[in-house]
Design an enzyme around this catalytic site. Sequence first.
Site, PDB file in Angstrom:
ATOM      1  N   CYS A  43      -6.164 -33.978  69.573  1.00  0.00           N
ATOM      2  CA  CYS A  43      -6.369 -33.985  68.128  1.00  0.00           C
ATOM      3  C   CYS A  43      -6.449 -35.422  67.624  1.00  0.00           C
ATOM      4  O   CYS A  43      -5.460 -36.008  67.167  1.00  0.00           O
ATOM      5  CB  CYS A  43      -5.229 -33.232  67.445  1.00  0.00           C
ATOM      6  SG  CYS A  43      -5.493 -33.050  65.685  1.00  0.00           S
ATOM      7  N   THR A 308       2.732 -15.444  48.714  1.00  0.00           N
ATOM      8  CA  THR A 308       1.687 -14.463  48.422  1.00  0.00           C
ATOM      9  C   THR A 308       1.190 -14.608  46.987  1.00  0.00           C
ATOM     10  O   THR A 308       1.916 -15.094  46.115  1.00  0.00           O
ATOM     11  CB  THR A 308       2.175 -13.009  48.636  1.00  0.00           C
ATOM     12  OG1 THR A 308       1.095 -12.125  48.309  1.00  0.00           O
ATOM     13  CG2 THR A 308       3.369 -12.670  47.767  1.00  0.00           C
ATOM     14  N   ASN A 310      -0.587 -11.894  45.937  1.00  0.00           N
ATOM     15  CA  ASN A 310      -0.902 -10.479  45.731  1.00  0.00           C
ATOM     16  C   ASN A 310      -2.394 -10.227  45.568  1.00  0.00           C
ATOM     17  O   ASN A 310      -2.800  -9.403  44.759  1.00  0.00           O
ATOM     18  CB  ASN A 310      -0.130  -9.921  44.529  1.00  0.00           C
ATOM     19  CG  ASN A 310       1.365  -9.987  44.767  1.00  0.00           C
ATOM     20  OD1 ASN A 310       1.852  -9.475  45.770  1.00  0.00           O
ATOM     21  ND2 ASN A 310       2.071 -10.648  43.877  1.00  0.00           N
ATOM     22  N   GLU A 385      -7.647 -18.348  51.337  1.00  0.00           N
ATOM     23  CA  GLU A 385      -6.927 -17.289  52.060  1.00  0.00           C
ATOM     24  C   GLU A 385      -6.954 -17.549  53.569  1.00  0.00           C
ATOM     25  O   GLU A 385      -6.019 -17.229  54.285  1.00  0.00           O
ATOM     26  CB  GLU A 385      -7.516 -15.917  51.724  1.00  0.00           C
ATOM     27  CG  GLU A 385      -7.198 -15.498  50.293  1.00  0.00           C
ATOM     28  CD  GLU A 385      -7.830 -14.168  49.923  1.00  0.00           C
ATOM     29  OE1 GLU A 385      -9.080 -14.088  49.923  1.00  0.00           O
ATOM     30  OE2 GLU A 385      -7.088 -13.218  49.632  1.00  0.00           O
TER      31      GLU A 385
HETATM   32  C1  LIG Z   1      -3.579 -14.246  53.990  1.00  0.00           C
HETATM   33  C2  LIG Z   1      -3.976 -13.454  52.790  1.00  0.00           C
HETATM   34  C3  LIG Z   1      -4.277 -12.056  53.142  1.00  0.00           C
HETATM   35  C4  LIG Z   1      -2.910 -13.565  51.738  1.00  0.00           C
HETATM   36  C5  LIG Z   1      -3.200 -12.873  50.436  1.00  0.00           C
HETATM   37  N1  LIG Z   1      -4.301 -13.441  49.721  1.00  0.00           N
HETATM   38  C6  LIG Z   1      -1.936 -12.934  49.595  1.00  0.00           C
HETATM   39  O1  LIG Z   1      -1.902 -13.485  48.574  1.00  0.00           O
HETATM   40  O2  LIG Z   1      -0.938 -12.449  49.950  1.00  0.00           O
END
Ligand SMILES: CC(C)C[C@H](N)C(=O)O
EC number: 1.11.1.-
Length: 414
Positions: A43, A308, A310, A385
């Site tokens: 790296c 998260t 959500n 994401e």
């Molecule tokens: C890695 C993703 C699936 C996370 C999702 N966008 C969340 O807020 O939990």
Amino acid sequence: MSLHTPYLESFLRSQFYMLRMDGPLPLPCRHYIAIMAAARHQCSYLINMHVDEFLKTGGIAEWLNGLEYVPQRLKNLNEINKLLAHRPWLITKEHIQKLVRTGENNWSLPELVHAVVLLTHYHALASFVFGSGINPEREREMSNGFRVVSVNNFCVCDLANDNSIENASLAGGNFGIVGSLSELEALMERMKRLQEEREEEDTSQEEMATRFEKEKKESLFVVSGDTFHSLPHSDFDDDMITTSDVSRYIEDPGFGYEDFARRGEEHLPTFRAQDYTWENHGFSLVNRLYSDIGHLLDEKFRMVYNLTYNTMATREDVDTTTLRRALFNYVHCMFGIRYDDYDYGEVNQLLERSLKVYIKTVTCYPERTTKRMYDSYWRQFKHSEKVHVNLLLMEARMQAELLYALRAITRYLT
Ligand SMILES: CC(C)C[C@H](N)C(=O)O
């Protein structure tokens, strides 16, 4: 990482602590260890950064010629660097003993723990760097940070193995966005079903163990055509270290994550997480020997595990716990770590094959990650994401390496 500020804060707090605050190891030495760790994955992005820091903090320039020029004591870290990076399950108390009892070249336990924390941090960070496409050579080879791999560029043996859906989807030219929305729907449907089923289902202990072993075994054979092709070396810049000369910081460059698929056998022992957990064992040991780092790492692990928004691509108000847990636990599964109370059937239902290829590449041999792998899973999800996925992968990897190293230290002590 700045796409995820709360995480970034705890990442920087722990990195700042291990690199710059009071601690068992001298500053330049910390940067040299970071270089050694990053070199296991070629790296150069991280290596160049820490070569600078090494010099700025008063490191001896001669050491940058390679391991031949560093004190034996530092050189002795080679073995544990190599094992941690690629096959941490092989680390035993004898390795620890060898490091702490070598006469004048011995490491004190606090020094060793500091070194281990640095090594695992930089192995994991290398995963993040390659996983997110920010290593410099690739930027030169292709503007978006990844090299191009031609479709016909994989080994025939891998095709014959039937071990890569990625190959299959390439052959079919199945790259459009068509169908990806229903992919999202289907994934959400599966998540929902799993949540509902969990309340009803009462799976026996044996069945749970079998599901883990099955998933672990299958993970050994998850490979993509791309992963067997190393990068062409490019020497484009005299004052930058490129992949062709990072090998001076490591020994035995050919040693990697065991190539189970090629050997056609299974060799990965199971580590029962209940016997040695981060929360109950690892954390207190690390904190005792190198004060406060345990708290910082613990905070970071919790942060990433609970992070998260959500959301799922364009959908809002979704509980993504099962999916995030599957990602984290799948990494541990590839390192042989099993949680008794987790049903590994969930991994299989939630992580599609191309995602597994990506996860395995990023965590086990990140230097082989390609843009194609990055693009081939979750096509409808946002870039942030996918970075979120990388954060989970990197922290799970770091924790797995730490668990093996700390367990060996505990065994040495008892
Ligand atoms: C890695 C993703 C699936 C996370 C999702 N966008 C969340 O807020 O939990």
